[in-house]
Scaffold this motif. Structure first.
Motif, mmCIF file in Angstrom:
data_model
loop_
_atom_site.group_PDB
_atom_site.id
_atom_site.type_symbol
_atom_site.label_atom_id
_atom_site.label_comp_id
_atom_site.label_asym_id
_atom_site.label_seq_id
_atom_site.Cartn_x
_atom_site.Cartn_y
_atom_site.Cartn_z
ATOM 1 N N MET A 1 10.271 42.094 -9.983
ATOM 2 C CA MET A 1 10.364 41.757 -11.387
ATOM 3 C C MET A 1 9.373 40.661 -11.757
ATOM 4 O O MET A 1 8.818 40.695 -12.849
ATOM 5 N N LEU A 2 9.212 39.704 -10.852
ATOM 6 C CA LEU A 2 8.280 38.615 -11.146
ATOM 7 C C LEU A 2 6.859 39.138 -11.321
ATOM 8 O O LEU A 2 6.136 38.687 -12.205
ATOM 9 N N VAL A 3 6.482 40.086 -10.497
ATOM 10 C CA VAL A 3 5.123 40.640 -10.561
ATOM 11 C C VAL A 3 4.990 41.578 -11.756
ATOM 12 O O VAL A 3 4.067 41.444 -12.559
ATOM 13 N N GLN A 4 5.916 42.515 -11.866
ATOM 14 C CA GLN A 4 5.804 43.539 -12.901
ATOM 15 C C GLN A 4 6.061 43.009 -14.307
ATOM 16 O O GLN A 4 5.338 43.336 -15.237
ATOM 17 N N ARG A 5 7.073 42.224 -14.477
ATOM 18 C CA ARG A 5 7.482 41.803 -15.820
ATOM 19 C C ARG A 5 6.802 40.509 -16.286
ATOM 20 O O ARG A 5 6.516 40.331 -17.462
ATOM 21 N N PHE A 6 6.541 39.607 -15.318
ATOM 22 C CA PHE A 6 6.030 38.292 -15.699
ATOM 23 C C PHE A 6 4.585 38.057 -15.271
ATOM 24 O O PHE A 6 4.053 36.970 -15.470
ATOM 25 N N GLY A 7 3.972 39.053 -14.632
ATOM 26 C CA GLY A 7 2.564 38.957 -14.279
ATOM 27 C C GLY A 7 2.243 37.958 -13.179
ATOM 28 O O GLY A 7 1.119 37.490 -13.066
ATOM 29 N N VAL A 8 3.222 37.639 -12.352
ATOM 30 C CA VAL A 8 3.018 36.708 -11.245
ATOM 31 C C VAL A 8 2.314 37.449 -10.106
ATOM 32 O O VAL A 8 2.656 38.589 -9.799
ATOM 33 N N SER A 9 1.339 36.823 -9.498
ATOM 34 C CA SER A 9 0.664 37.411 -8.345
ATOM 35 C C SER A 9 1.612 37.398 -7.155
ATOM 36 O O SER A 9 2.237 36.375 -6.859
ATOM 37 N N SER A 10 1.716 38.526 -6.467
ATOM 38 C CA SER A 10 2.635 38.602 -5.335
ATOM 39 C C SER A 10 2.281 37.599 -4.242
ATOM 40 O O SER A 10 3.152 37.138 -3.510
ATOM 41 N N GLY A 11 1.012 37.226 -4.137
ATOM 42 C CA GLY A 11 0.588 36.243 -3.150
ATOM 43 C C GLY A 11 1.082 34.839 -3.448
ATOM 44 O O GLY A 11 1.095 33.980 -2.573
ATOM 45 N N ASP A 12 1.501 34.605 -4.698
ATOM 46 C CA ASP A 12 2.004 33.284 -5.096
ATOM 47 C C ASP A 12 3.496 33.119 -4.842
ATOM 48 O O ASP A 12 4.040 32.042 -5.017
ATOM 49 N N ILE A 13 4.175 34.194 -4.446
ATOM 50 C CA ILE A 13 5.628 34.164 -4.309
ATOM 51 C C ILE A 13 6.026 33.925 -2.857
ATOM 52 O O ILE A 13 5.771 34.752 -1.990
ATOM 53 N N THR A 14 6.622 32.763 -2.612
ATOM 54 C CA THR A 14 7.204 32.437 -1.312
ATOM 55 C C THR A 14 8.571 31.809 -1.564
ATOM 56 O O THR A 14 8.881 31.428 -2.700
ATOM 57 N N ASP A 15 9.368 31.686 -0.529
ATOM 58 C CA ASP A 15 10.693 31.070 -0.690
ATOM 59 C C ASP A 15 10.607 29.664 -1.265
ATOM 60 O O ASP A 15 11.472 29.247 -2.026
ATOM 61 N N GLY A 16 9.574 28.925 -0.900
ATOM 62 C CA GLY A 16 9.461 27.539 -1.329
ATOM 63 C C GLY A 16 8.741 27.324 -2.641
ATOM 64 O O GLY A 16 8.602 26.193 -3.108
#
Length: 68
Positions: A1-16
């Protein structure tokens, strides 16, 4: 959802990763909450999300709400 809906790069998503660093403000977090609730058929009203929370905290909150 973060990538598809909010345009967040998947490489920017980590637990921290803090949600604010993904440019998710309070309004975006509320929209994300509604999307999660609808998609997973759960109630996140008891979960307090702020831009200071991390992706890991969000995942843990959702995981703790999803029935086993």
């Amino acid at each position: 959802m973060l990538v598809q809906r909010f345009g967040v790069s998947s490489g920017d998503i980590t637990d921290g990763t803090a949600l604010r660093s993904l440019r998710l403000d309070s309004l975006a977090l509320e929209e994300l909450r509604v999307l999660i609730e609808e998609r997973l058929d759960i109630d996140l009203d008891a979960v307090s999300l702020t831009p200071r929370n991390t992706v890991g905290q969000l995942v843990a909150a959702v995981d703790g709400t999803v029935p086993a």
